[in-house]
Design an enzyme around this catalytic site. Structure first.
Site, short mmCIF file in Angstrom:
data_model
loop_
_atom_site.label_atom_id
_atom_site.label_comp_id
_atom_site.label_asym_id
_atom_site.label_seq_id
_atom_site.Cartn_x
_atom_site.Cartn_y
_atom_site.Cartn_z
CE LYS A 1 -3.23 -7.82 5.69
NZ LYS A 1 -3.18 -6.73 6.68
CE1 TYR B 1 -5.16 -10.80 5.86
CE2 TYR B 1 -3.46 -12.23 4.97
CZ TYR B 1 -3.90 -11.35 5.95
OH TYR B 1 -3.08 -11.03 7.00
#
Ligand SMILES: NC(=O)c1ccc[n+]([C@@H]2O[C@H](COP(=O)([O-])OP(=O)(O)OC[C@H]3O[C@@H](n4cnc5c(N)ncnc54)[C@H](O)[C@@H]3O)[C@@H](O)[C@H]2O)c1
Length: 264
Positions: free
Chosen positions: A173, A169
Site C-alpha cells: 500500500k 500489505y
C-alpha cells in the site's frame, strides 16, 4: 445533474466491497460502468442497471497486463471512451484472508522473520503490479483521447501506518501511494489526474468477522478515533470526489476515509 453525467468509468475489484459500492455510486451520479474482477460481477452489473445506467463485467486478473488492457478496450468498445478509472482490486494476504488478527508473535507465519517469499510476492503482484497495469492501461487510453481523465487508486491507511503481521500489505500500500504520486507528476500537464483513497478499517468481505474477534477489533479501534468501522459507501464518496471535476486542480493526493486515524 449527477457529478459524473455522461462519463465512462472502469473499476477493478468491482465485484465486491469498496469497488462495488463505488461502481454503484458512480452510476447514481450518471456514469456508465465497466467492472473488472476475478470474481463474477453480475451482481454489481444488476445494481448499476437498477440506477438506469449501463454496465459490463469483464473477467480480469489485474496481475495480467493483457487482462488490464482488454478491460479498458472492452470499455472503449462498449461506450466509446474512458473518463474515470478506479483500481480497487486488492488482497490482504496471499491466502486472501485478513491478517490483522495476528499478533505477529515470533513463531507466526506472518512475522517478517518467517514469511514465505511467495506469500510476500503474491501480495505485491496483486496490490502493486496489478495497480500499475490497471493505471497504465487507463492512462494510455486517456492520453490517446487527449482530453484528460481521473484515476483513483485504492491504497489504505496501511500505506502510512505499520501493522505488525502485515508486512506485505503495508509495503504494497505504501507502493500504491508512491506510484500514485509518481504517476501524478509524470501526467500532470496532460490533464490526466492520479489520486488515491486510503481507507481505514472498512466493513467489507476483506475484514469479515473482525467485529466478532474482540482482541483484534479492540486493536483496530485503538487507532480509529471514531470507534467504528467505515462503510464501503464512505470510501465510494471519497472516490467520487476525486473522480469528478470537483477535484479538477487536485492530483497526487491521498484522501483518508478512516475515522480520524491521522488526528494524532
Ligand atoms: N476493507 C478494508 O478494511 C480496507 C481498508 C483499506 C484499504 N482497503 C483496500 O480496498 C480495496 C478493496 O477491498 P475491499 O475491502 O472492498 O475487499 P473485497 O475483498 O470486498 O474486494 C476486493 C476485490 O478485489 C478482487 N480481486 C482480488 N485480486 C484480484 C485480481 N488479481 N484481479 C482482479 N480482481 C481481484 C476480489 O475478487 C474482490 O472482488 C483493496 O485494495 C483493499 O486493500 C480495504
Amino acid at each position: 445533474m449527477g457529478m459524473l453525467d455522461g462519463k465512462v468509468a472502469v473499476l477493478t475489484g468491482g465485484a465486491s466491497g469498496i469497488g462495488r459500492a463505488t461502481a454503484v455510486r458512480f452510476a447514481e451520479e450518471g456514469a456508465d460502468v465497466v467492472v473488472g474482477d476475478l470474481q463474477d460481477g453480475a451482481e454489481t452489473v444488476a445494481l448499476v442497471e437498477k440506477t438506469g445506467r449501463s454496465a459490463r463485467y469483464v473477467r480480469t486478473d489485474t496481475t495480467s497486463e493483457a487482462d488490464c488492457d482488454a478491460l479498458v478496450a472492452a470499455a472503449v468498445e462498449a461506450f466509446g471512451r474512458v473518463d474515470v478509472g478506479v483500481a480497487a482490486a486488492g488482497i490482504a494476504t496471499a491466502q486472501g484472508a485478513s491478517n490483522i488478527r495476528t499478533r505477529a508473535a515470533r513463531g507466526d507465519a506472518t512475522h517478517v522473520v518467517n514469511i514465505e517469499p511467495d506469500a510476500f510476492r503474491r501480495v505485491l503482484d496483486v496490490n502493486v503490479l496489478g495497480v500499475l497495469f490497471t493505471d497504465r492501461a487507463l492512462a494510455r487510453q486517456m492520453l490517446a483521447q487527449g482530453d484528460g481523465g481521473s484515476i483513483v487508486n485504492i491504497a489504505s491507511t496501511a500505506a502510512k501506518i505499520p501493522l505488525a503481521g502485515a508486512s506485505p500489505y503495508c509495503v504494497s500500500k505504501a507502493g500504491v501511494w508512491m506510484l500514485t504520486k509518481v504517476m501524478a507528476l509524470e501526467l500532470a500537464t496532460t490533464g490526466v489526474r492520479v489520486n488515491a483513497v486510503g481507507p481505514g478499517y472498512t466493513d467489507t468481505p476483506m475484514i469479515a468477522g473482525l467485529e466478532d474477534d474482540e482482541p483484534a477489533y479492540t486493536t483496530a479501534m485503538s487507532i480509529t478515533p471514531m470507534n467504528r468501522l467505515g462503510t464501503a459507501a464512505e470510501s465510494a464518496a471519497a472516490c467520487l470526489y476525486l473522480a469528478s471535476d470537483e477535484s479538477s486542480f487536485t492530483t497526487g493526493q491521498i484522501l483518508h476515509p478512516a475515522g480520524g486515524q491521522f488526528t494524532g
